[in-house]
Scaffold this motif. Structure first.
Motif, PDB file in Angstrom:
ATOM      1  N   GLU A  36       0.829  -1.212   0.000  1.00  0.00           N
ATOM      2  CA  GLU A  36       0.000   0.000   0.000  1.00  0.00           C
ATOM      3  C   GLU A  36       0.860   1.257   0.000  1.00  0.00           C
ATOM      4  N   ILE A  37       1.905   1.291   0.800  1.00  0.00           N
ATOM      5  CA  ILE A  37       2.797   2.454   0.828  1.00  0.00           C
ATOM      6  C   ILE A  37       3.422   2.664  -0.548  1.00  0.00           C
ATOM      7  N   THR A  38       3.798   1.577  -1.206  1.00  0.00           N
ATOM      8  CA  THR A  38       4.414   1.676  -2.536  1.00  0.00           C
ATOM      9  C   THR A  38       3.423   2.246  -3.549  1.00  0.00           C
ATOM     10  N   VAL A  39       2.178   1.775  -3.526  1.00  0.00           N
ATOM     11  CA  VAL A  39       1.181   2.310  -4.454  1.00  0.00           C
ATOM     12  C   VAL A  39       0.885   3.776  -4.121  1.00  0.00           C
ATOM     13  N   ALA A  40       0.875   4.132  -2.836  1.00  0.00           N
ATOM     14  CA  ALA A  40       0.672   5.537  -2.463  1.00  0.00           C
ATOM     15  C   ALA A  40       1.795   6.417  -3.021  1.00  0.00           C
ATOM     16  N   HIS A  41       3.031   5.926  -2.955  1.00  0.00           N
ATOM     17  CA  HIS A  41       4.150   6.655  -3.575  1.00  0.00           C
ATOM     18  C   HIS A  41       3.911   6.812  -5.075  1.00  0.00           C
ATOM     19  N   LEU A  42       3.409   5.749  -5.709  1.00  0.00           N
ATOM     20  CA  LEU A  42       3.158   5.787  -7.156  1.00  0.00           C
ATOM     21  C   LEU A  42       2.109   6.838  -7.486  1.00  0.00           C
ATOM     22  N   VAL A  43       1.040   6.897  -6.688  1.00  0.00           N
ATOM     23  CA  VAL A  43      -0.006   7.901  -6.901  1.00  0.00           C
ATOM     24  C   VAL A  43       0.582   9.304  -6.834  1.00  0.00           C
ATOM     25  N   GLU A  44       1.387   9.565  -5.826  1.00  0.00           N
ATOM     26  CA  GLU A  44       1.949  10.910  -5.668  1.00  0.00           C
ATOM     27  C   GLU A  44       2.965  11.225  -6.762  1.00  0.00           C
ATOM     28  N   LEU A  45       3.753  10.243  -7.152  1.00  0.00           N
ATOM     29  CA  LEU A  45       4.725  10.450  -8.232  1.00  0.00           C
ATOM     30  C   LEU A  45       4.025  10.793  -9.531  1.00  0.00           C
ATOM     31  N   TRP A  46       3.037   9.992  -9.905  1.00  0.00           N
ATOM     32  CA  TRP A  46       2.311  10.250 -11.145  1.00  0.00           C
ATOM     33  C   TRP A  46       1.501  11.536 -11.039  1.00  0.00           C
ATOM     34  N   GLY A  47       0.812  11.727  -9.919  1.00  0.00           N
ATOM     35  CA  GLY A  47      -0.038  12.903  -9.761  1.00  0.00           C
ATOM     36  C   GLY A  47       0.733  14.202  -9.833  1.00  0.00           C
ATOM     37  N   MET A  48       1.926  14.221  -9.241  1.00  0.00           N
ATOM     38  CA  MET A  48       2.729  15.445  -9.288  1.00  0.00           C
ATOM     39  C   MET A  48       3.204  15.733 -10.711  1.00  0.00           C
ATOM     40  N   HIS A  49       3.476  14.696 -11.483  1.00  0.00           N
ATOM     41  CA  HIS A  49       3.828  14.906 -12.889  1.00  0.00           C
ATOM     42  C   HIS A  49       2.629  15.452 -13.657  1.00  0.00           C
ATOM     43  N   TRP A  50       1.458  14.893 -13.402  1.00  0.00           N
ATOM     44  CA  TRP A  50       0.255  15.357 -14.094  1.00  0.00           C
ATOM     45  C   TRP A  50      -0.043  16.818 -13.747  1.00  0.00           C
ATOM     46  N   HIS A  51       0.394  17.273 -12.606  1.00  0.00           N
ATOM     47  CA  HIS A  51       0.130  18.645 -12.159  1.00  0.00           C
ATOM     48  C   HIS A  51       1.379  19.520 -12.144  1.00  0.00           C
ATOM     49  N   SER A  52       2.364  19.149 -12.955  1.00  0.00           N
ATOM     50  CA  SER A  52       3.576  19.961 -13.106  1.00  0.00           C
ATOM     51  C   SER A  52       4.215  20.294 -11.761  1.00  0.00           C
ATOM     52  N   HIS A  53       4.192  19.323 -10.855  1.00  0.00           N
ATOM     53  CA  HIS A  53       4.831  19.440  -9.535  1.00  0.00           C
ATOM     54  C   HIS A  53       4.251  20.577  -8.694  1.00  0.00           C
ATOM     55  N   ASN A  54       2.971  20.848  -8.885  1.00  0.00           N
ATOM     56  CA  ASN A  54       2.259  21.853  -8.089  1.00  0.00           C
ATOM     57  C   ASN A  54       1.459  21.114  -7.010  1.00  0.00           C
ATOM     58  N   THR A  55       2.006  21.076  -5.789  1.00  0.00           N
ATOM     59  CA  THR A  55       1.380  20.284  -4.730  1.00  0.00           C
ATOM     60  C   THR A  55      -0.029  20.768  -4.375  1.00  0.00           C
TER      61      THR A  55
END
Length: 244
Positions: A214-233
């Motif tokens: 679960e922690i690994t998939v959570a990291h994946l979500v944040e990694l992909w999501g930050m790319h989709w949002h141009s690293h705008n948290t």
């Protein structure tokens, strides 16, 4: 400790009440007490939801947002180390350390099989948005994105919202993100990631398997999501809130 190359030692010296906030490391760890007394509490990786881990892009990433004395679940282990005592802290296990008097400790970090397996998952190419959301839901389940938001981002939303535009125009968080150009994703990419997550579970051991996955998939979500949002948290956080 696996005994592999890359192990390194650190020394920790502190006065009474010196505390290390609950967090997890991605290396295996053996902590040895040299002088004084230190209380060490450990939690299983599956407790990451209740620990409300800071987001990956936050300066306190991997640390718990909660007050463990007030809000945490019962620890898996709660011990007081005296001089000569040692405790093994596997990768991804949360640990909170408190010196009960002037204290000196020595620890050795070593590469972990679980971290190598997780790195293989996180090294996957970033998919287009719609495909990525389907893959995340397949890997983590229908409510996974909502749990990430509630656990990691909801406690910080007041700060994030203060950073968003207030000029009356459409906030970046309301706009549909666009993934950067990536290689063509094959139909079996979800299956491949599932196999890699199975390796994570195997490396973590039965007790911690699901938590590490679960922690690994959570990291994946944040990694992909930050790319989709141009690293705008703030943009990613509010998009995640509205999405779920």
């Amino acid at each position: 400790v696996d005994g592999e190359r890359g192990a390194y030692a650190s020394i920790w010296i502190g006065s009474e009440c010196a505390t290390t906030q609950a967090h997890y490391d991605v290396a295996d760890n053996v902590l040895c007490q040299a002088s004084g007394a230190k209380r060490v509490r450990l939690w299983n990786p599956r407790d990451h939801w209740s620990m409300r881990v800071f987001p990956d892009a936050h300066p306190r990433a991997r640390k718990a947002q909660i007050d463990v004395d007030r809000d945490s679940t019962s620890p898996f282990l709660d011990v007081v180390l005296q001089p000569g005592d040692a405790v093994r802290i596997p990768a991804f296990w949360f640990h909170h350390c408190e010196a009960l008097e002037s204290s000196a400790s020595l620890n050795v970090f070593a590469p972990s099989r679980a971290a190598r397996a997780a790195a293989a998952v996180l090294g996957s190419s970033i998919p287009p948005l719609d495909r990525g959301l389907d893959m995340i839901r397949a890997l983590g389940g229908a409510g996974f994105l909502r749990r990430i938001y509630v656990s990691r981002y909801e406690p910080l939303m007041a700060a994030y919202e203060a950073l968003l535009d207030e000029d009356g125009e459409a906030s970046p968080s309301r706009q549909r993100p666009v993934a950067p150009t990536q290689r063509h994703l094959e139909e079996d990419d979800t299956e491949r990631l599932s196999r890699l997550l199975s390796l994570c579970r195997e490396a973590a051991g039965a007790e911690a398997a699901e938590g590490v996955a679960e922690i690994t998939v959570a990291h994946l979500v944040e990694l992909w999501g930050m790319h989709w949002h141009s690293h705008n948290t703030p943009s990613f956080a509010t998009w995640l809130r509205d999405l779920t």
